[in-house]
Scaffold this motif. Structure first.
Motif, mmCIF file in Angstrom:
data_model
loop_
_atom_site.group_PDB
_atom_site.id
_atom_site.type_symbol
_atom_site.label_atom_id
_atom_site.label_comp_id
_atom_site.label_asym_id
_atom_site.label_seq_id
_atom_site.Cartn_x
_atom_site.Cartn_y
_atom_site.Cartn_z
ATOM 1 N N ALA A 166 -2.205 -1.573 -4.137
ATOM 2 C CA ALA A 166 -2.971 0.021 -3.917
ATOM 3 C C ALA A 166 -2.328 1.058 -2.865
ATOM 4 C CB ALA A 166 -4.422 -1.076 -2.601
ATOM 5 N N ASN A 167 -3.363 2.326 -3.303
ATOM 6 C CA ASN A 167 -2.813 3.642 -2.133
ATOM 7 C C ASN A 167 -4.061 3.546 -1.635
ATOM 8 O OD1 ASN A 167 -0.610 4.833 -3.688
ATOM 9 N ND2 ASN A 167 -1.942 4.925 -5.912
ATOM 10 N N ILE A 168 -3.461 5.048 -0.021
ATOM 11 C CA ILE A 168 -4.135 5.054 0.958
ATOM 12 C C ILE A 168 -5.074 5.964 -0.216
ATOM 13 C CG2 ILE A 168 -4.449 6.903 3.098
ATOM 14 C CD1 ILE A 168 -3.084 4.605 3.735
ATOM 15 N N TYR A 179 10.180 1.984 3.662
ATOM 16 C CA TYR A 179 10.380 3.268 2.863
ATOM 17 C C TYR A 179 9.637 2.791 1.071
ATOM 18 C CZ TYR A 179 14.066 4.224 6.082
ATOM 19 O OH TYR A 179 14.877 4.770 7.419
ATOM 20 N N HIS A 180 9.154 4.403 1.237
ATOM 21 C CA HIS A 180 8.623 4.005 0.109
ATOM 22 C C HIS A 180 9.333 4.345 -1.086
ATOM 23 C CE1 HIS A 180 5.579 6.400 -3.320
ATOM 24 N NE2 HIS A 180 4.607 5.627 -2.488
ATOM 25 N N PRO A 181 8.719 3.679 -2.145
ATOM 26 C CA PRO A 181 10.263 2.941 -3.500
ATOM 27 C C PRO A 181 10.667 5.299 -3.939
ATOM 28 C CG PRO A 181 8.035 2.380 -3.630
ATOM 29 C CD PRO A 181 7.850 2.757 -2.921
ATOM 30 N N ILE A 237 1.550 -1.149 -0.455
ATOM 31 C CA ILE A 237 -0.179 -0.434 0.193
ATOM 32 C C ILE A 237 0.709 1.513 -0.117
ATOM 33 C CG2 ILE A 237 -1.805 1.395 1.593
ATOM 34 C CD1 ILE A 237 -2.845 -1.601 2.446
ATOM 35 N N GLY A 238 0.989 2.384 -1.024
ATOM 36 C CA GLY A 238 1.477 3.658 -1.411
ATOM 37 C C GLY A 238 0.613 4.707 -0.743
ATOM 38 N N GLU A 239 0.531 5.509 -0.313
ATOM 39 C CA GLU A 239 0.817 6.686 -0.199
ATOM 40 C C GLU A 239 -1.052 6.733 -1.765
ATOM 41 O OE1 GLU A 239 3.809 9.322 0.391
ATOM 42 O OE2 GLU A 239 2.787 10.855 -0.902
ATOM 43 N N GLY A 240 -0.766 8.173 -2.827
ATOM 44 C CA GLY A 240 -1.678 8.034 -3.429
ATOM 45 C C GLY A 240 -0.861 8.079 -4.672
ATOM 46 N N PRO A 241 -1.538 8.362 -5.615
ATOM 47 C CA PRO A 241 -1.121 7.848 -7.145
ATOM 48 C C PRO A 241 -0.489 9.247 -8.001
ATOM 49 C CG PRO A 241 -3.818 7.657 -7.268
ATOM 50 C CD PRO A 241 -3.520 8.120 -6.387
ATOM 51 N N GLY A 242 0.235 9.681 -8.617
ATOM 52 C CA GLY A 242 0.799 10.411 -8.716
ATOM 53 C C GLY A 242 0.525 10.908 -10.535
ATOM 54 N N ALA A 243 1.207 11.717 -10.650
ATOM 55 C CA ALA A 243 1.004 11.670 -12.083
ATOM 56 C C ALA A 243 0.456 11.387 -13.571
ATOM 57 C CB ALA A 243 1.875 13.005 -12.894
ATOM 58 N N ARG A 244 1.348 10.143 -13.455
ATOM 59 C CA ARG A 244 1.867 8.685 -14.237
ATOM 60 C C ARG A 244 -0.169 7.779 -14.061
ATOM 61 N NH1 ARG A 244 2.218 8.145 -19.376
ATOM 62 N NH2 ARG A 244 3.268 5.691 -20.322
ATOM 63 N N GLU A 245 -0.074 7.700 -13.124
ATOM 64 C CA GLU A 245 -1.164 6.862 -12.173
ATOM 65 C C GLU A 245 -1.826 7.459 -12.165
ATOM 66 O OE1 GLU A 245 1.872 7.303 -10.576
ATOM 67 O OE2 GLU A 245 2.716 5.797 -10.287
ATOM 68 N N ASP A 246 -1.637 8.603 -12.434
ATOM 69 C CA ASP A 246 -4.001 9.472 -12.412
ATOM 70 C C ASP A 246 -3.562 9.670 -14.413
ATOM 71 O OD1 ASP A 246 -5.271 11.367 -12.155
ATOM 72 O OD2 ASP A 246 -4.179 13.248 -13.690
ATOM 73 N N GLU A 271 -3.571 3.208 -13.116
ATOM 74 C CA GLU A 271 -2.705 1.955 -12.825
ATOM 75 C C GLU A 271 -1.969 2.398 -11.603
ATOM 76 O OE1 GLU A 271 -2.499 -0.460 -15.117
ATOM 77 O OE2 GLU A 271 -0.285 -2.056 -13.766
ATOM 78 N N PRO A 272 -2.023 2.196 -10.456
ATOM 79 C CA PRO A 272 -1.268 2.762 -9.480
ATOM 80 C C PRO A 272 0.526 2.013 -9.366
ATOM 81 C CG PRO A 272 -1.977 0.288 -8.128
ATOM 82 C CD PRO A 272 -2.760 0.734 -9.757
ATOM 83 N N PHE A 273 1.255 2.926 -9.014
ATOM 84 C CA PHE A 273 3.051 2.898 -9.192
ATOM 85 C C PHE A 273 3.297 2.195 -10.583
ATOM 86 C CE2 PHE A 273 2.474 2.773 -4.636
ATOM 87 C CZ PHE A 273 3.425 3.241 -4.280
ATOM 88 N N VAL A 274 3.609 3.118 -11.326
ATOM 89 C CA VAL A 274 3.490 3.265 -12.628
ATOM 90 C C VAL A 274 4.565 4.047 -12.974
ATOM 91 C CG1 VAL A 274 1.909 1.732 -14.060
ATOM 92 C CG2 VAL A 274 1.140 4.008 -13.841
HETATM 93 N N1 URA Z 1 3.202 7.024 -4.924
HETATM 94 C C1 URA Z 1 1.870 6.269 -4.751
HETATM 95 O O1 URA Z 1 2.149 6.246 -3.948
HETATM 96 N N2 URA Z 1 1.663 5.353 -5.294
HETATM 97 C C2 URA Z 1 1.384 5.427 -6.497
HETATM 98 O O2 URA Z 1 0.365 5.118 -7.399
HETATM 99 C C3 URA Z 1 2.488 6.046 -7.055
HETATM 100 C C4 URA Z 1 3.634 6.549 -6.985
#
Ligand code: URA
Length: 233
Positions: free
Chosen positions: A129-131, A203-205, A88-97, A101-104
């Motif tokens: 997934a994300n928060i 840690y977050h990537p 579980i990450g925090e939330g989508p970034g630009a590319r994910e938005d 899809e998460p973490f792309v």
């Molecule tokens: N960082 C996040 O926490 N989630 C994503 O989906 C992408 C980047």
């Protein structure tokens, strides 16, 4: 359905739920919710009973917090719906938005490498997934309120996936999932409990991309997670 009822359901963001429900018992539950004061509580109760398709539709049409105003796509989550591992990450970034899809983006590429390092692959016994499911503008951290509004969706995903182990990626995920203000360094290296499911913090990537020396610590966390999973299977 008459127009007035349709309008009310629409305003409460319940209309897709109404359309998806079958059986009179559930329909009357939805109707009862209209007379109750807090539609958010009712939506959250409804989410608790949704199946995957209903949940995906509800997320795609969510307007519970201001993040919906600036999103391009909601980012529901991806992977094996019966995964043992839930990241579980925090939330989508630009590319994910952009892609839904998460973490792309770049952090996602590192996450894939982190998964590979412990013999895992996106989608294969792994769910990501994300928060929050919508991109916070300028990649800021999601606010407490935004995370709270989005929580029932993630909670339902977790209920349905029933992962054996959750990995919280970064401070925002860890603090929200554990309802804690503790620093990431104090949360690492232990097994926490998320509603009966063991949870490990790393840690977050995206942070690791900026702070390469911390990669060794993340590697330690992943080894700890792998050992923990072995003890659970
Ligand atoms: N960082 C996040 O926490 N989630 C994503 O989906 C992408 C980047």
């Amino acid at each position: 359905m008459n127009d007035r009822r349709k309008q009310i359901l629409n305003e409460l963001n319940l209309l897709p739920l109404w359309q998806l429900k079958s059986g009179t018992q559930r329909q009357s539950h939805q109707l009862r919710s209209l007379s109750e004061p807090d539609s958010t509580i009712n939506l959250s109760q409804s989410i608790h009973h949704m199946d995957w398709d209903q949940l995906k539709q509800a997320v795609s049409q969510c307007t519970l917090c201001p993040l919906h105003q600036t999103r391009t796509n909601t980012v529901f989550g991806v992977g094996d719906e019966h995964a043992d591992w839930l990241f579980i990450g925090e939330g989508p970034g630009a590319r994910e938005d952009e892609l839904g899809e998460p973490f792309v983006g770049p952090a996602g590429k590192l996450l894939d490498q982190m998964l590979a390092a412990i013999g895992l692959k996106r989608g294969d016994r792994v769910y990501i997934a994300n928060i929050v499911k919508c991109r916070p503008p300028n990649n800021r951290n999601p606010s407490t309120e935004e995370a709270k509004q989005c929580e029932p969706y993630l909670s339902r995903q977790i209920d349905m996936i029933k992962p054996k182990l959750i990995i919280a990626l970064g401070k925002v995920a860890a603090q929200n999932l554990l309802d804690s203000d503790d620093s990431i360094s104090s949360l690492r290296g232990k097994t926490h409990d998320y509603r009966g499911i063991p949870l490990i913090v790393t840690y977050h990537p995206a942070y690791l991309l900026r702070s390469l020396p911390e990669k060794a610590k993340a590697w330690k966390d992943l080894c700890f997670a792998k050992t923990t999973m072995r003890s659970l299977v």
